[in-house]
Write a protein that holds these residues in place. Structure first.
Motif, PDB file in Angstrom:
ATOM      1  N   ARG A  24       0.839  -1.206   0.000  1.00 41.01           N
ATOM      2  CA  ARG A  24       0.000   0.000   0.000  1.00 41.01           C
ATOM      3  C   ARG A  24       0.870   1.250   0.000  1.00 41.01           C
ATOM      4  O   ARG A  24       0.573   2.223  -0.687  1.00 41.01           O
ATOM      5  CB  ARG A  24      -0.934   0.009   1.207  1.00 41.01           C
ATOM      6  CG  ARG A  24      -2.074  -0.991   1.070  1.00 41.01           C
ATOM      7  CD  ARG A  24      -3.045  -0.943   2.235  1.00 41.01           C
ATOM      8  NE  ARG A  24      -3.540   0.406   2.476  1.00 41.01           N
ATOM      9  CZ  ARG A  24      -3.785   0.903   3.693  1.00 41.01           C
ATOM     10  NH1 ARG A  24      -3.590   0.177   4.770  1.00 41.01           N
ATOM     11  NH2 ARG A  24      -4.249   2.125   3.832  1.00 41.01           N
ATOM     12  N   SER A  25       1.939   1.215   0.782  1.00 45.74           N
ATOM     13  CA  SER A  25       2.858   2.354   0.829  1.00 45.74           C
ATOM     14  C   SER A  25       3.502   2.572  -0.534  1.00 45.74           C
ATOM     15  O   SER A  25       3.591   3.702  -1.015  1.00 45.74           O
ATOM     16  CB  SER A  25       3.945   2.110   1.874  1.00 45.74           C
ATOM     17  OG  SER A  25       3.401   2.020   3.168  1.00 45.74           O
ATOM     18  N   LEU A  28       1.114   4.132  -2.924  1.00 46.37           N
ATOM     19  CA  LEU A  28       0.910   5.542  -2.609  1.00 46.37           C
ATOM     20  C   LEU A  28       2.062   6.395  -3.149  1.00 46.37           C
ATOM     21  O   LEU A  28       1.846   7.458  -3.737  1.00 46.37           O
ATOM     22  CB  LEU A  28       0.780   5.715  -1.092  1.00 46.37           C
ATOM     23  CG  LEU A  28       0.333   7.059  -0.569  1.00 46.37           C
ATOM     24  CD1 LEU A  28      -1.050   7.419  -1.106  1.00 46.37           C
ATOM     25  CD2 LEU A  28       0.301   7.037   0.950  1.00 46.37           C
ATOM     26  N   GLU A  31       1.831   6.575  -6.923  1.00 48.61           N
ATOM     27  CA  GLU A  31       0.767   7.496  -7.325  1.00 48.61           C
ATOM     28  C   GLU A  31       1.249   8.941  -7.242  1.00 48.61           C
ATOM     29  O   GLU A  31       0.988   9.744  -8.131  1.00 48.61           O
ATOM     30  CB  GLU A  31      -0.464   7.285  -6.439  1.00 48.61           C
ATOM     31  CG  GLU A  31      -1.641   8.139  -6.827  1.00 48.61           C
ATOM     32  CD  GLU A  31      -2.025   9.104  -5.730  1.00 48.61           C
ATOM     33  OE1 GLU A  31      -2.178  10.294  -6.022  1.00 48.61           O
ATOM     34  OE2 GLU A  31      -2.172   8.660  -4.589  1.00 48.61           O
ATOM     35  N   ARG A  32       1.991   9.257  -6.197  1.00 45.88           N
ATOM     36  CA  ARG A  32       2.522  10.609  -6.044  1.00 45.88           C
ATOM     37  C   ARG A  32       3.522  10.917  -7.163  1.00 45.88           C
ATOM     38  O   ARG A  32       3.511  12.004  -7.722  1.00 45.88           O
ATOM     39  CB  ARG A  32       3.189  10.738  -4.680  1.00 45.88           C
ATOM     40  CG  ARG A  32       3.698  12.117  -4.330  1.00 45.88           C
ATOM     41  CD  ARG A  32       2.595  13.153  -4.185  1.00 45.88           C
ATOM     42  NE  ARG A  32       1.586  12.758  -3.227  1.00 45.88           N
ATOM     43  CZ  ARG A  32       1.525  13.151  -1.955  1.00 45.88           C
ATOM     44  NH1 ARG A  32       2.429  13.972  -1.491  1.00 45.88           N
ATOM     45  NH2 ARG A  32       0.550  12.745  -1.177  1.00 45.88           N
TER      46      ARG A  32
END
Length: 65
Positions: A24-25, A28, A31-32
């Motif tokens: 998940r990290s 994230l 995505e950034r």
């Protein structure tokens, strides 16, 4: 690096500390990075290093380490 970018990276780092699943990290952070690219902004070195570290964490976890 601008103050805004530093602030965004610090905020992201805090979020990552709260997430237990490295996948998940990693998602994230990716995505950034995609968002920065879409906006035509330079990818901060700190973000690239986060991505690499999390990729290694995901690999280790998938191998049961």
């Amino acid at each position: 690096m601008s103050d805004q970018m530093q602030s965004e990276i610090a905020e992201l780092s805090i979020k990552l500390d709260e997430i237990e699943d490295p996948r998940r990290s990693f998602a994230l952070v990716q995505e950034r990075i995609r968002r920065y690219r879409a906006e035509g902004r330079e990818i901060p070195d700190e973000l690239v290093m986060m991505e690499r570290r999390l990729a290694a964490d995901c690999l280790c976890e998938s191998q049961g380490r």
